[in-house]
Design a protein around this motif. Structure first.
Motif, PDB file in Angstrom:
ATOM      1  N   VAL A   1       8.491   0.984 -10.300  1.00 29.62           N
ATOM      2  CA  VAL A   1       8.001   1.442 -11.672  1.00 29.62           C
ATOM      3  C   VAL A   1       6.469   1.395 -11.925  1.00 29.62           C
ATOM      4  CG1 VAL A   1      10.293   0.713 -12.735  1.00 29.62           C
ATOM      5  CG2 VAL A   1       8.348  -0.989 -12.536  1.00 29.62           C
ATOM      6  N   PRO A   2       5.968   2.378 -12.582  1.00 30.57           N
ATOM      7  CA  PRO A   2       4.588   2.348 -12.773  1.00 30.57           C
ATOM      8  C   PRO A   2       4.086   1.144 -13.019  1.00 30.57           C
ATOM      9  CG  PRO A   2       5.295   4.522 -13.522  1.00 30.57           C
ATOM     10  CD  PRO A   2       6.504   3.536 -13.410  1.00 30.57           C
ATOM     11  N   THR A   3       4.558   0.485 -13.903  1.00 35.56           N
ATOM     12  CA  THR A   3       3.919  -0.789 -14.671  1.00 35.56           C
ATOM     13  C   THR A   3       3.764  -1.869 -13.322  1.00 35.56           C
ATOM     14  OG1 THR A   3       6.002  -1.547 -15.310  1.00 35.56           O
ATOM     15  CG2 THR A   3       4.865  -0.462 -16.777  1.00 35.56           C
ATOM     16  N   GLU A   4       4.254  -1.663 -12.375  1.00 33.53           N
ATOM     17  CA  GLU A   4       4.066  -2.749 -11.166  1.00 33.53           C
ATOM     18  C   GLU A   4       2.792  -2.534 -10.487  1.00 33.53           C
ATOM     19  OE1 GLU A   4       6.436  -5.244  -9.896  1.00 33.53           O
ATOM     20  OE2 GLU A   4       6.669  -5.217 -12.023  1.00 33.53           O
ATOM     21  N   ALA A   5       1.945  -1.264 -10.561  1.00 32.02           N
ATOM     22  CA  ALA A   5       0.947  -0.910  -9.869  1.00 32.02           C
ATOM     23  C   ALA A   5      -0.399  -1.971  -9.958  1.00 32.02           C
ATOM     24  CB  ALA A   5       0.402   0.506 -10.407  1.00 32.02           C
ATOM     25  N   PRO A   6      -0.511  -2.280 -11.194  1.00 32.63           N
ATOM     26  CA  PRO A   6      -1.535  -3.512 -11.355  1.00 32.63           C
ATOM     27  C   PRO A   6      -1.276  -4.824 -10.260  1.00 32.63           C
ATOM     28  CG  PRO A   6      -1.294  -2.583 -13.347  1.00 32.63           C
ATOM     29  CD  PRO A   6      -0.120  -1.942 -12.662  1.00 32.63           C
TER      30      PRO A   6
ATOM     31  N   LEU B   1       0.787  -1.185   0.003  1.00 27.46           N
ATOM     32  CA  LEU B   1      -0.197  -0.076   0.107  1.00 27.46           C
ATOM     33  C   LEU B   1       0.766   1.081   0.056  1.00 27.46           C
ATOM     34  CD1 LEU B   1      -2.835  -1.206   2.416  1.00 27.46           C
ATOM     35  CD2 LEU B   1      -3.370  -0.519   0.010  1.00 27.46           C
ATOM     36  N   ASP B   2       2.066   1.160   0.711  1.00 31.47           N
ATOM     37  CA  ASP B   2       2.749   2.335   0.946  1.00 31.47           C
ATOM     38  C   ASP B   2       3.439   2.570  -0.494  1.00 31.47           C
ATOM     39  OD1 ASP B   2       2.272   3.037   3.485  1.00 31.47           O
ATOM     40  OD2 ASP B   2       4.049   2.028   4.091  1.00 31.47           O
ATOM     41  N   GLN B   3       3.811   1.589  -1.169  1.00 32.69           N
ATOM     42  CA  GLN B   3       4.325   1.693  -2.770  1.00 32.69           C
ATOM     43  C   GLN B   3       3.373   2.190  -3.566  1.00 32.69           C
ATOM     44  OE1 GLN B   3       5.788  -2.578  -2.932  1.00 32.69           O
ATOM     45  NE2 GLN B   3       7.776  -1.812  -2.875  1.00 32.69           N
TER      46      GLN B   3
ATOM     47  N   SER C   1       0.955   4.328  -2.769  1.00 32.94           N
ATOM     48  CA  SER C   1       0.808   5.715  -2.342  1.00 32.94           C
ATOM     49  C   SER C   1       1.980   6.455  -2.913  1.00 32.94           C
ATOM     50  CB  SER C   1       0.764   5.799  -0.929  1.00 32.94           C
ATOM     51  OG  SER C   1      -0.389   5.337  -0.560  1.00 32.94           O
ATOM     52  N   ALA C   2       3.205   5.871  -2.935  1.00 31.42           N
ATOM     53  CA  ALA C   2       4.468   6.311  -3.518  1.00 31.42           C
ATOM     54  C   ALA C   2       4.222   6.617  -4.887  1.00 31.42           C
ATOM     55  CB  ALA C   2       5.616   5.976  -3.210  1.00 31.42           C
ATOM     56  N   LEU C   3       3.541   5.655  -5.660  1.00 27.01           N
ATOM     57  CA  LEU C   3       3.380   5.753  -7.155  1.00 27.01           C
ATOM     58  C   LEU C   3       2.408   7.043  -7.599  1.00 27.01           C
ATOM     59  CD1 LEU C   3       3.340   1.868  -8.344  1.00 27.01           C
ATOM     60  CD2 LEU C   3       4.935   3.834  -9.123  1.00 27.01           C
ATOM     61  N   LEU C   4       1.551   6.927  -6.669  1.00 21.45           N
ATOM     62  CA  LEU C   4       0.048   7.802  -6.665  1.00 21.45           C
ATOM     63  C   LEU C   4       0.785   9.345  -6.482  1.00 21.45           C
ATOM     64  CD1 LEU C   4      -2.787   8.064  -7.899  1.00 21.45           C
ATOM     65  CD2 LEU C   4      -3.316   7.914  -5.260  1.00 21.45           C
TER      66      LEU C   4
ATOM     67  N   LEU D   1       1.051  12.498  -9.051  1.00 13.39           N
ATOM     68  CA  LEU D   1       0.406  13.821  -8.584  1.00 13.39           C
ATOM     69  C   LEU D   1       1.310  14.824  -8.566  1.00 13.39           C
ATOM     70  CD1 LEU D   1      -2.391  12.547  -6.168  1.00 13.39           C
ATOM     71  CD2 LEU D   1      -2.747  13.576  -8.638  1.00 13.39           C
ATOM     72  N   GLY D   2       2.775  14.412  -8.706  1.00  8.09           N
ATOM     73  CA  GLY D   2       3.662  15.573  -8.696  1.00  8.09           C
ATOM     74  C   GLY D   2       3.747  16.242  -7.260  1.00  8.09           C
ATOM     75  N   VAL D   3       3.614  15.306  -6.073  1.00  8.02           N
ATOM     76  CA  VAL D   3       3.792  16.040  -4.746  1.00  8.02           C
ATOM     77  C   VAL D   3       4.614  15.121  -4.108  1.00  8.02           C
ATOM     78  CG1 VAL D   3       1.097  16.699  -4.930  1.00  8.02           C
ATOM     79  CG2 VAL D   3       1.788  14.435  -4.027  1.00  8.02           C
ATOM     80  N   ALA D   4       5.405  15.616  -3.146  1.00  4.31           N
ATOM     81  CA  ALA D   4       6.450  14.819  -2.196  1.00  4.31           C
ATOM     82  C   ALA D   4       5.584  13.803  -1.291  1.00  4.31           C
ATOM     83  CB  ALA D   4       7.076  15.723  -1.133  1.00  4.31           C
ATOM     84  N   GLN D   5       5.826  12.466  -1.197  1.00  4.17           N
ATOM     85  CA  GLN D   5       5.177  11.730  -0.479  1.00  4.17           C
ATOM     86  C   GLN D   5       5.622  11.740   1.073  1.00  4.17           C
ATOM     87  OE1 GLN D   5       6.584   7.707  -0.728  1.00  4.17           O
ATOM     88  NE2 GLN D   5       8.288   8.335  -2.278  1.00  4.17           N
ATOM     89  N   ALA D   6       4.980  11.407   1.958  1.00  4.57           N
ATOM     90  CA  ALA D   6       5.061  11.652   3.388  1.00  4.57           C
ATOM     91  C   ALA D   6       5.352  10.280   4.072  1.00  4.57           C
ATOM     92  CB  ALA D   6       4.151  12.186   4.060  1.00  4.57           C
ATOM     93  N   LEU D   7       6.005   9.209   3.198  1.00  3.99           N
ATOM     94  CA  LEU D   7       6.032   7.793   3.771  1.00  3.99           C
ATOM     95  C   LEU D   7       7.343   7.428   4.037  1.00  3.99           C
ATOM     96  CD1 LEU D   7       3.688   6.569   0.908  1.00  3.99           C
ATOM     97  CD2 LEU D   7       3.037   6.765   3.218  1.00  3.99           C
ATOM     98  N   GLY D   8       8.271   8.235   4.503  1.00  6.70           N
ATOM     99  CA  GLY D   8       9.511   7.958   5.009  1.00  6.70           C
ATOM    100  C   GLY D   8      10.344   7.600   3.786  1.00  6.70           C
TER     101      GLY D   8
END
Length: 355
Positions: free
Chosen positions: A339-344, A315-317, A319-322, A326-333
């Motif tokens: 890689v985006p293709t890993e999302a599915p 789930l954290d991964q 969130s990092a992809l998302l 979205l072009g924002v800094a992630q707050a997940l340490g």
């Protein structure tokens, strides 16, 4: 915060300062009465005499709370938090004033004054860090109340009234034993004292299973919706940021090759057809960052479930992809975005919490 229960809860917190002062003043009044009691002819009932001595103390306590509530609830805009929190303040004034009077009737003046300053203050402040958790729900000063998504749990009112009411009744029983004429039998006070202890036990039982928070979820019918975003009325300034962030987040989610969220609305609480991912921030960038972190968990029904480390990592991964999309800094340490293709694949492996 422009939320009436939160502002009223802040007023109840002032009791930590006011209660010792009320108890100290009651000690002074009752100690004076104790000195004069055997020297003067008294034709009135003992409780009328005691009430007359304590009336100024009670009146000052009530007036101070009225002033605090007037300031908190009339500014910046008039609002009413319900009767629960003001009732706690009233019961607290009665209980700690009676407690101070009882101290003066059984202890020396100096010892009674010291106890009057220390006992109420410690009873109102220390339970915040103690266990069992019910200790923090019976002193009339709820801790951590209330965000706009919360209201005071009625069990806190029951618990506090039970315990503080017992303090007041037991204090009056002490006064009866010390001041009532000899024809009054102490057993009558003992019976009332036992009844007060039973009431206190009932109040403790009511909050025993409440946990650390004195709140429950605010009813969803108080939400204001501008589809697809629903917010509490006090958070209306955040509508624009949430609307823009949701459009971007849902588009970024599908751009990752993931199924479009099957929901009609987003809001601050979980409900039928609603994801609990909104924020009170008025900045679109902050709203995007919040949704990047919360959207995968909300869709997987895992907002409060952190029991599976492997699932949490996936789930954290996501969130990092998302966040990257979205072009924002992630707050997940230190979580690195795959890689985006890993999302599915990650989404299939996440599954659903509660299954």
């Amino acid at each position: 915060m422009n939320y009436a229960p939160a502002r009223a809860a802040a007023v109840t917190g002032a009791m930590a300062i006011l209660a010792p002062i009320l108890a100290l003043c009651a000690v002074w009044e009752a100690a004076t009465l104790r000195v004069l009691w055997g020297l003067l002819t008294v034709r009135r009932q003992w409780w009328l005499v005691l009430a007359a001595r304590l009336a100024p103390v009670l009146a000052v306590g009530v007036l101070i709370h009225l002033a605090l509530y007037a300031e908190a609830l009339l500014l910046p805009s008039p609002a009413w938090p319900g009767w629960e929190l003001p009732s706690l303040s009233l019961v607290g004034v009665l209980a700690w004033t009676a407690f101070g009077a009882a101290l003066a009737l059984v202890l020396g003046r100096l010892l009674a004054m010291t106890a009057a300053l220390l006992v109420p203050y410690l009873a109102l402040t220390l339970p915040a860090g103690w266990q069992p958790f019910w200790l923090r729900h019976v002193n009339g000063s709820p801790f951590d109340c209330c965000s706009t998504s919360e209201v005071l749990d009625p069990r806190v009112l029951v618990g506090s009234v039970g315990v503080l009411g017992a303090v007041a009744v037991l204090s009056v029983c002490v006064a009866q034993v010390r001041l009532a004429p000899s024809q009054y039998r102490p057993w009558a006070a003992a019976v009332v004292a036992v009844a007060a202890l039973v009431g206190a036990a009932g109040g403790i039982t009511a909050v025993a299973g409440l946990g650390p928070m004195p709140t429950r979820t605010r009813p969803a019918d108080a939400l204001v919706c501008r589809l697809p975003v629903c917010l509490w009325p006090e958070d209306a300034a955040a509508f624009a940021a949430n609307e823009a962030a949701w459009r971007a987040a849902s588009a970024a989610w599908t751009d990752l090759g993931l199924p479009a969220p099957a929901v009609d609305r987003i809001g601050p609480i979980q409900a039928e057809g609603m994801l609990a991912i909104t924020t009170t921030a008025t900045s679109e960038e902050s709203a995007r960052a919040t949704m990047a972190q919360m959207l995968p968990r909300a869709l997987a029904n895992c907002l409060r479930d952190f029991s599976d480390p492997a699932r949490d990592q996936r789930l954290d991964q996501l969130s990092a992809l998302l966040a990257a999309e979205l072009g924002v800094a992630q707050a997940l340490g230190d979580v690195a975005a795959p890689v985006p293709t890993e999302a599915p694949r990650l989404w299939r492996e996440v599954g659903r919490c509660g299954e």
